[in-house]
Scaffold this motif. Structure first.
Motif, PDB file in Angstrom:
ATOM      1  N   CYS A  44       7.545   1.723  -9.125  1.00 22.75           N
ATOM      2  CA  CYS A  44       6.517   1.397  -8.117  1.00 22.75           C
ATOM      3  C   CYS A  44       5.404   0.554  -8.739  1.00 22.75           C
ATOM      4  O   CYS A  44       4.958  -0.443  -8.159  1.00 22.75           O
ATOM      5  CB  CYS A  44       5.925   2.675  -7.531  1.00 22.75           C
ATOM      6  N   PHE A  45       4.935   0.929  -9.929  1.00 25.52           N
ATOM      7  CA  PHE A  45       3.823   0.233 -10.563  1.00 25.52           C
ATOM      8  C   PHE A  45       4.197  -1.178 -11.016  1.00 25.52           C
ATOM      9  O   PHE A  45       3.339  -2.055 -11.109  1.00 25.52           O
ATOM     10  CB  PHE A  45       3.289   1.040 -11.743  1.00 25.52           C
ATOM     11  N   ILE A  46       5.462  -1.385 -11.326  1.00 24.94           N
ATOM     12  CA  ILE A  46       5.920  -2.739 -11.685  1.00 24.94           C
ATOM     13  C   ILE A  46       5.736  -3.667 -10.491  1.00 24.94           C
ATOM     14  O   ILE A  46       5.273  -4.802 -10.633  1.00 24.94           O
ATOM     15  CB  ILE A  46       7.391  -2.705 -12.144  1.00 24.94           C
ATOM     16  N   TYR A  47       6.081  -3.181  -9.320  1.00 24.14           N
ATOM     17  CA  TYR A  47       5.896  -3.980  -8.097  1.00 24.14           C
ATOM     18  C   TYR A  47       4.413  -4.246  -7.850  1.00 24.14           C
ATOM     19  O   TYR A  47       4.013  -5.369  -7.522  1.00 24.14           O
ATOM     20  CB  TYR A  47       6.508  -3.246  -6.895  1.00 24.14           C
ATOM     21  N   VAL A  48       3.583  -3.220  -8.012  1.00 29.44           N
ATOM     22  CA  VAL A  48       2.141  -3.371  -7.803  1.00 29.44           C
ATOM     23  C   VAL A  48       1.545  -4.343  -8.817  1.00 29.44           C
ATOM     24  O   VAL A  48       0.726  -5.202  -8.474  1.00 29.44           O
ATOM     25  CB  VAL A  48       1.433  -2.001  -7.900  1.00 29.44           C
ATOM     26  N   GLY A  49       1.951  -4.223 -10.083  1.00 31.63           N
ATOM     27  CA  GLY A  49       1.450  -5.112 -11.121  1.00 31.63           C
ATOM     28  C   GLY A  49       1.837  -6.558 -10.884  1.00 31.63           C
ATOM     29  O   GLY A  49       1.033  -7.478 -11.104  1.00 31.63           O
ATOM     30  N   THR A  90       0.824  -1.211   0.000  1.00 29.17           N
ATOM     31  CA  THR A  90       0.000   0.000   0.000  1.00 29.17           C
ATOM     32  C   THR A  90       0.862   1.267   0.000  1.00 29.17           C
ATOM     33  O   THR A  90       0.480   2.270  -0.615  1.00 29.17           O
ATOM     34  CB  THR A  90      -0.953   0.018   1.210  1.00 29.17           C
ATOM     35  N   VAL A  91       2.016   1.231   0.670  1.00 30.52           N
ATOM     36  CA  VAL A  91       2.905   2.393   0.689  1.00 30.52           C
ATOM     37  C   VAL A  91       3.517   2.623  -0.695  1.00 30.52           C
ATOM     38  O   VAL A  91       3.564   3.763  -1.194  1.00 30.52           O
ATOM     39  CB  VAL A  91       4.011   2.224   1.743  1.00 30.52           C
ATOM     40  N   ILE A  92       3.982   1.545  -1.329  1.00 29.82           N
ATOM     41  CA  ILE A  92       4.558   1.679  -2.675  1.00 29.82           C
ATOM     42  C   ILE A  92       3.489   2.137  -3.665  1.00 29.82           C
ATOM     43  O   ILE A  92       3.750   2.950  -4.555  1.00 29.82           O
ATOM     44  CB  ILE A  92       5.192   0.348  -3.121  1.00 29.82           C
ATOM     45  N   THR A  93       2.265   1.621  -3.496  1.00 33.77           N
ATOM     46  CA  THR A  93       1.165   2.060  -4.348  1.00 33.77           C
ATOM     47  C   THR A  93       0.917   3.557  -4.182  1.00 33.77           C
ATOM     48  O   THR A  93       0.730   4.284  -5.166  1.00 33.77           O
ATOM     49  CB  THR A  93      -0.127   1.288  -4.018  1.00 33.77           C
ATOM     50  N   PHE A  94       0.935   4.031  -2.937  1.00 36.67           N
ATOM     51  CA  PHE A  94       0.716   5.455  -2.664  1.00 36.67           C
ATOM     52  C   PHE A  94       1.808   6.312  -3.318  1.00 36.67           C
ATOM     53  O   PHE A  94       1.517   7.323  -3.961  1.00 36.67           O
ATOM     54  CB  PHE A  94       0.699   5.696  -1.153  1.00 36.67           C
ATOM     55  N   ILE A  95       3.052   5.888  -3.163  1.00 35.41           N
ATOM     56  CA  ILE A  95       4.167   6.643  -3.764  1.00 35.41           C
ATOM     57  C   ILE A  95       4.046   6.639  -5.284  1.00 35.41           C
ATOM     58  O   ILE A  95       4.189   7.669  -5.949  1.00 35.41           O
ATOM     59  CB  ILE A  95       5.517   6.048  -3.331  1.00 35.41           C
TER      60      ILE A  95
END
Length: 246
Positions: free
Chosen positions: A77-82, A43-48
Motif C-alpha cells: 500500500c505504501f509503495i503506491y502512496v509513495g 485515500t482508501v489504499i492509504t487508509f488500509i
C-alpha cells in the motif's frame, strides 16, 4: 495452513495493553481523516496501509513475528502512496523493509519462536558501525535520488530512508537499540509527509500515521518487552506455554 493461521492469531494476543489502546486510537484518527477528504483509490489504499502499518509496528514493539505478514501487506500500500507523492525513496524504504525485515521474519525460525527470549543490546563497536552506516546510506541515497529522479524532496526523503532502512536491519538482528532509530525515523517521516501534504502531493493520513509511529516508539522504551524486564518475562512464559501445547 490452519495451524499457521492459528499461529498468526496467537501472535496478535498478549501485547501490552497500551499497544491495543494505541491501535484503536490510530484507527479512529485514520477513519476521521478518511471521511473528511474525497474518498478515492489513493485515500482508501492509504487508509488500509496505515491501519496495517500501525498493527505491524505494534507487533514489533510487542516482539511478535506477525509483523512479517502485516509489513508486506502495508508495504504494498505504501509503495503506491509513495509513488503518487513522488517520494521515491519511501518506495525504496518499503522494499528495504520487506527484504531486510518482513520476508526474513517469515522465514526465520529465530523470529518465529519466542522472540522475547532473544532480545539483545548493542556493544560500543556496533553503535559506531550502525551510525556510520546510516550516514553513508543517507548521502548515497540522497545523491542518487536527486540525480536520477524528479523527487521534489530528495534530501528529506533520504533522511527518512536511511534511518528507516537501518532500523529494519537492526530490528531483524533483535537489538533493542532499534528504537533509537525508529524514534528518529518517526520524526523524519512526520517532516517528510507534512511537507508532502503542504505541497499537495500526499494525504494528511500519512502524517497522522507517522505521529502514531512516534508514539509507539516512545511507548517501546517503557512497556515493550524490548526494554521492560517484567513484560519480557511474562511474554516468555506465555510463549513457552503456547509452544508446549502445540
Amino acid at each position: 495452513m490452519l495451524n499457521y493461521f492459528n499461529f498468526l492469531l496467537h501472535q496478535l494476543k498478549g501485547w501490552p495493553q497500551q499497544n491495543y489502546y494505541l491501535f484503536f486510537f490510530s484507527l479512529g484518527c485514520q477513519t476521521m481523516t478518511l471521511v473528511n477528504q474525497p474518498i478515492n483509490l489513493l485515500t482508501v489504499i492509504t487508509f488500509i496501509g496505515t491501519t496495517l502499518g500501525v498493527l505491524c509496528i505494534l507487533s514489533i514493539s510487542a516482539a511478535k513475528s506477525v509483523n512479517g505478514v502485516l509489513g508486506i501487506l502495508s508495504a504494498i500500500c505504501f509503495i503506491y502512496v509513495g509513488y503518487s507523492a513522488k517520494n521515491y525513496l519511501s518506495i525504496g524504504e518499503q522494499i528495504a523493509y520487506m527484504l531486510t525485515l518482513d520476508i526474513p521474519v517469515l522465514l526465520s525460525k529465530e523470529w518465529n519462536h519466542n522472540m522475547a527470549s532473544k532480545i539483545r543490546k548493542f556493544t560500543g563497536k556496533i553503535w559506531v558501525v550502525a551510525i556510520i552506516s546510516t550516514i553513508i546510506v543517507y548521502f548515497v541515497s540522497g545523491y542518487l535520488i536527486q540525480r536520477l529522479t524528479d523527487d521534489p524532496r530528495p534530501w528529506i526523503d533520504a533522511i527518512a530512508f536511511s534511518i528507516s532502512m537501518s532500523a529494519g536491519i537492526i530490528s531483524f538482528l533483535r537489538y533493542n537499540n532499534q528504537y533509537f532509530w525508529w524514534l528518529a525515523s518517526g520524526l523524519a517521516q512526520m517532516v517528510l509527509w507534512y511537507i508532502s501534504f503542504t505541497h499537495g502531493s500526499a494525504s494528511l493520513a500519512m502524517f497522522v500515521n507517522s505521529s502514531v509511529y512516534l508514539i509507539n516508539d516512545v511507548l517501546a522504551f517503557t512497556v515493550s518487552p524490548w526494554y521492560n524486564k517484567k513484560t519480557r518475562e511474562n511474554m516468555q512464559q506465555r510463549e513457552a506455554e503456547y509452544y508446549l501445547s502445540h
